[in-house]
Design a protein around this motif. Structure first.
Motif, PDB file in Angstrom:
ATOM      1  N   THR A 173      -6.712   2.659  -1.825  1.00 23.71           N
ATOM      2  CA  THR A 173      -6.366   1.300  -1.442  1.00 23.71           C
ATOM      3  C   THR A 173      -6.819   0.993  -0.018  1.00 23.71           C
ATOM      4  OG1 THR A 173      -4.142   2.139  -0.956  1.00 23.71           O
ATOM      5  CG2 THR A 173      -4.429   0.994  -3.025  1.00 23.71           C
ATOM      6  N   LEU A 214      -3.780   7.528  -4.138  1.00 21.27           N
ATOM      7  CA  LEU A 214      -3.584   6.076  -4.056  1.00 21.27           C
ATOM      8  C   LEU A 214      -3.796   5.514  -2.653  1.00 21.27           C
ATOM      9  CD1 LEU A 214      -0.503   5.785  -6.422  1.00 21.27           C
ATOM     10  CD2 LEU A 214      -2.799   4.916  -6.847  1.00 21.27           C
ATOM     11  N   ALA A 233       2.809   1.469  -3.272  1.00 21.85           N
ATOM     12  CA  ALA A 233       1.982   1.910  -4.392  1.00 21.85           C
ATOM     13  C   ALA A 233       1.804   3.421  -4.384  1.00 21.85           C
ATOM     14  CB  ALA A 233       0.615   1.222  -4.339  1.00 21.85           C
ATOM     15  N   LEU A 274      -2.019  -5.421 -13.850  1.00 18.37           N
ATOM     16  CA  LEU A 274      -2.716  -5.356 -12.559  1.00 18.37           C
ATOM     17  C   LEU A 274      -3.542  -6.618 -12.311  1.00 18.37           C
ATOM     18  CD1 LEU A 274      -4.513  -2.249 -11.129  1.00 18.37           C
ATOM     19  CD2 LEU A 274      -5.637  -4.458 -11.072  1.00 18.37           C
ATOM     20  N   LEU A 308       0.827  -1.199   0.000  1.00 17.01           N
ATOM     21  CA  LEU A 308       0.000   0.000   0.000  1.00 17.01           C
ATOM     22  C   LEU A 308       0.866   1.256   0.000  1.00 17.01           C
ATOM     23  CD1 LEU A 308      -3.206   0.440   2.110  1.00 17.01           C
ATOM     24  CD2 LEU A 308      -1.581   2.305   1.934  1.00 17.01           C
ATOM     25  N   THR A 313       3.373   0.637 -10.185  1.00 20.97           N
ATOM     26  CA  THR A 313       2.175   0.996  -9.415  1.00 20.97           C
ATOM     27  C   THR A 313       1.038   0.039  -9.739  1.00 20.97           C
ATOM     28  OG1 THR A 313       2.800   3.331  -9.356  1.00 20.97           O
ATOM     29  CG2 THR A 313       0.497   2.816  -8.927  1.00 20.97           C
ATOM     30  N   GLU A 368       1.828  -3.187  -7.944  1.00 21.28           N
ATOM     31  CA  GLU A 368       1.616  -3.155  -6.493  1.00 21.28           C
ATOM     32  C   GLU A 368       0.155  -2.957  -6.126  1.00 21.28           C
ATOM     33  OE1 GLU A 368       3.681  -4.101  -4.353  1.00 21.28           O
ATOM     34  OE2 GLU A 368       5.359  -4.262  -5.726  1.00 21.28           O
ATOM     35  N   VAL A 369      -0.570  -2.154  -6.913  1.00 21.48           N
ATOM     36  CA  VAL A 369      -2.007  -2.012  -6.655  1.00 21.48           C
ATOM     37  C   VAL A 369      -2.693  -3.357  -6.875  1.00 21.48           C
ATOM     38  CG1 VAL A 369      -4.147  -0.959  -7.468  1.00 21.48           C
ATOM     39  CG2 VAL A 369      -2.130   0.456  -7.127  1.00 21.48           C
TER      40      VAL A 369
END
Length: 505
Positions: A222, A218, A68, A280, A65, A405, A408-409
């Protein structure tokens, strides 16, 4: 001077280029090992630190988190101050904080340490991928280099369960974090000797407000997804509202800027945007699968950590292998076709879990994970390459940060969405024996690991009844999350054919 730095990075001899790549593999390997090991250390951490279900998700999620939220600012910072410099700073901090995390005495301390790891991890990941973009200007070489880079994730995932399993069987759970220290030493030494410095020759000014806005976009977003099952409705609304407002303001600011931190016009490029979505969803599927299968093999099947790791190794090896094979396949059949095929493989893996129903077994999970690994290997290599190929080398840091990103998201969402749904279904369907105290019932209802903790203190009959109910409730949640993951993978495959393939033609 900056222009000369970028030129030197792109004019290395072939042996030097591949030697530099070998150094850049270490941080990727480390982060992959760290993520996989942590999933396998969940039962041991649960026993030692007694986290609540929400704390357990935070321990796993907080790293991704924070990372990201900082990837784009760190990618932009690397473009400005030098990508190698940022990489070495991140490696030093990551090693130090990993050693601190190993000796955490409660869940809150571990969550804080993982948050710090996210800050330094955000320095590592965009730097490695952007350096590859500048070191390998040739498209074919770059695609192979990215395949090796992606294979390092799989290689780390292979090493994580095995090495981590050995550590967990002979040492305390914190030992898995200490692996970071020896793994980062080659990077610190080789980075200074072999990796060239590179940066954006015309980076523009630093925009602190844009940095704050992207973080406020972000992080609340999240957080809202991660806590949707437990947080009060007004907190969720406020979090989403802040994320949307910050995001709109950030986009407007970037479009109005002559030297934006993130060039929003990139998202008009269909292959770029489509590849990000594929990236993603692919990671979402992988992380969600690992989250439940590592617990199922240890807590339901009864395997030790190293046994569970060995059962998952074929799938992880196939992820690594097909990441490399995807390069050759893409030259013959085209990247979009191979990406779509990989997504179909991912959906098929979850469908195998669904068809098994209440009869999930270790062999079924191993085969399903092998199918999933084959698909992920193909999609991740090609989606990362497609993202980088869409931008000039001078903007490699920003593009790499966007790609990371998305990765990681996807990782956050894989655990947050699928993990939260799984935990919610588990808590709802768990039937506890009437002899349990309120405190025992609450602990057993939090996590599967909590149920095993409570069962250890019960008589044989009640323990067996609790564990049988816990296993059934957990697997029922797995069936629901598998349906979601399979559907998303198929939707992404359609996206490739409807959006990416026509644009490339």
């Amino acid at each position: 001077m900056s222009s000369n730095i970028s030129e030197r990075a792109s004019a290395l001899s072939k042996p030097r280029r591949w030697a530099a790549l070998s150094v850049l593999i270490f941080p990727v390997l480390l982060i992959s090992v760290d993520n996989t090991v942590l999933s396998f250390a969940v039962p041991a951490m649960t026993e030692a630190l007694s986290p609540t279900g929400n704390q357990l998700l935070w321990i796993i999620d907080i790293y991704a988190l924070v990372l990201a939220g900082l990837l784009v600012p760190m990618g932009s910072l690397g473009d400005r101050i030098g990508r190698r410099r940022l990489l070495l700073i991140g490696a030093t901090g990551f090693a130090i904080v990993s050693a601190v995390a190993a000796f955490a005495t409660d869940a809150s301390q571990l969550i804080a340490a993982r948050a710090l790891l996210g800050i330094f991890g955000a320095m590592l990941m965009p730097a490695t991928l952007s350096l590859i973009r500048t070191i390998f200007p040739d498209a074919t070489e770059r695609r192979t280099a990215i395949a090796v880079w992606a294979a390092a994730f799989s290689g780390g995932a292979v090493l994580g369960p095995i090495v981590g399993g050995l550590l967990l069987e002979h040492f305390w759970w914190g030992s898995v974090f200490l692996m970071a220290v020896p793994m980062l030493l080659p990077l610190l030494i080789g980075g200074l000797v072999l990796v060239p410095e590179s940066k954006d020759p015309n980076p523009g000014r630093v925009d602190p407000l844009s940095i704050v806005l992207i973080i406020l976009t972000l992080l609340p977003f999240t957080y809202a997804i991660k806590t949707f099952a437990t947080a009060p409705w007004f907190v969720l609304v406020a979090s989403v509202g802040l994320a949307v407002l910050s995001g709109i303001t950030f986009v407007r600011r970037q479009l109005a800027s002559e030297s934006p931190m993130l060039d929003m016009r990139l998202f008009k490029n269909a292959p770029f945007s489509g590849a990000l979505m594929v990236n993603l969803i692919g990671v979402f599927s992988l992380v969600g699968f690992i989250y439940f299968v590592s617990q199922h093999l240890q807590l339901i099947t009864g395997f030790s950590p190293i046994q569970a790791g060995l059962w998952m190794t074929p799938g992880l090896v196939l992820t690594m292998l097909f990441g490399l094979v995807a390069v050759a396949l893409s030259r013959r059949f085209g990247s979009p076709n191979i990406m779509a095929l990989g997504l179909v493989f991912s959906a098929a893996a979850y469908l195998m879990v669904l068809l098994a129903g209440d009869h999930l077994s270790a062999p079924v999970l191993m085969v399903a994970f092998a199918v999933l690994g084959t698909g992920i290997g193909m999609t991740e290599t090609l989606s990362n390459d497609m993202t980088l190929a869409a931008v000039p080398a001078s903007k490699a840091g920003a593009a790499s940060a966007i790609s990371e990103t998305a990765y990681e998201v996807g990782s956050v969402l894989g655990v947050a969405v699928l993990g939260s749904i799984l935990n919610s279904v588990y808590s709802t369907r768990l039937l506890v024996p009437g002899s349990l105290s309120q405190e025992q019932a609450q602990l057993a209802g939090e996590t599967l690991g909590g149920a095993h903790q409570v069962a250890a203190s019960l008589n044989t009959g009640d323990a067996q009844a609790l564990l049988a109910s816990a296993a059934q409730a957990f697997d029922h949640g797995v069936l629901l999350t598998s349906t979601i993951a399979a559907t998303l993978s198929l939707v992404a495959a359609v996206l490739v054919f409807r959006v990416i393939k026509p644009a490339i033609k």
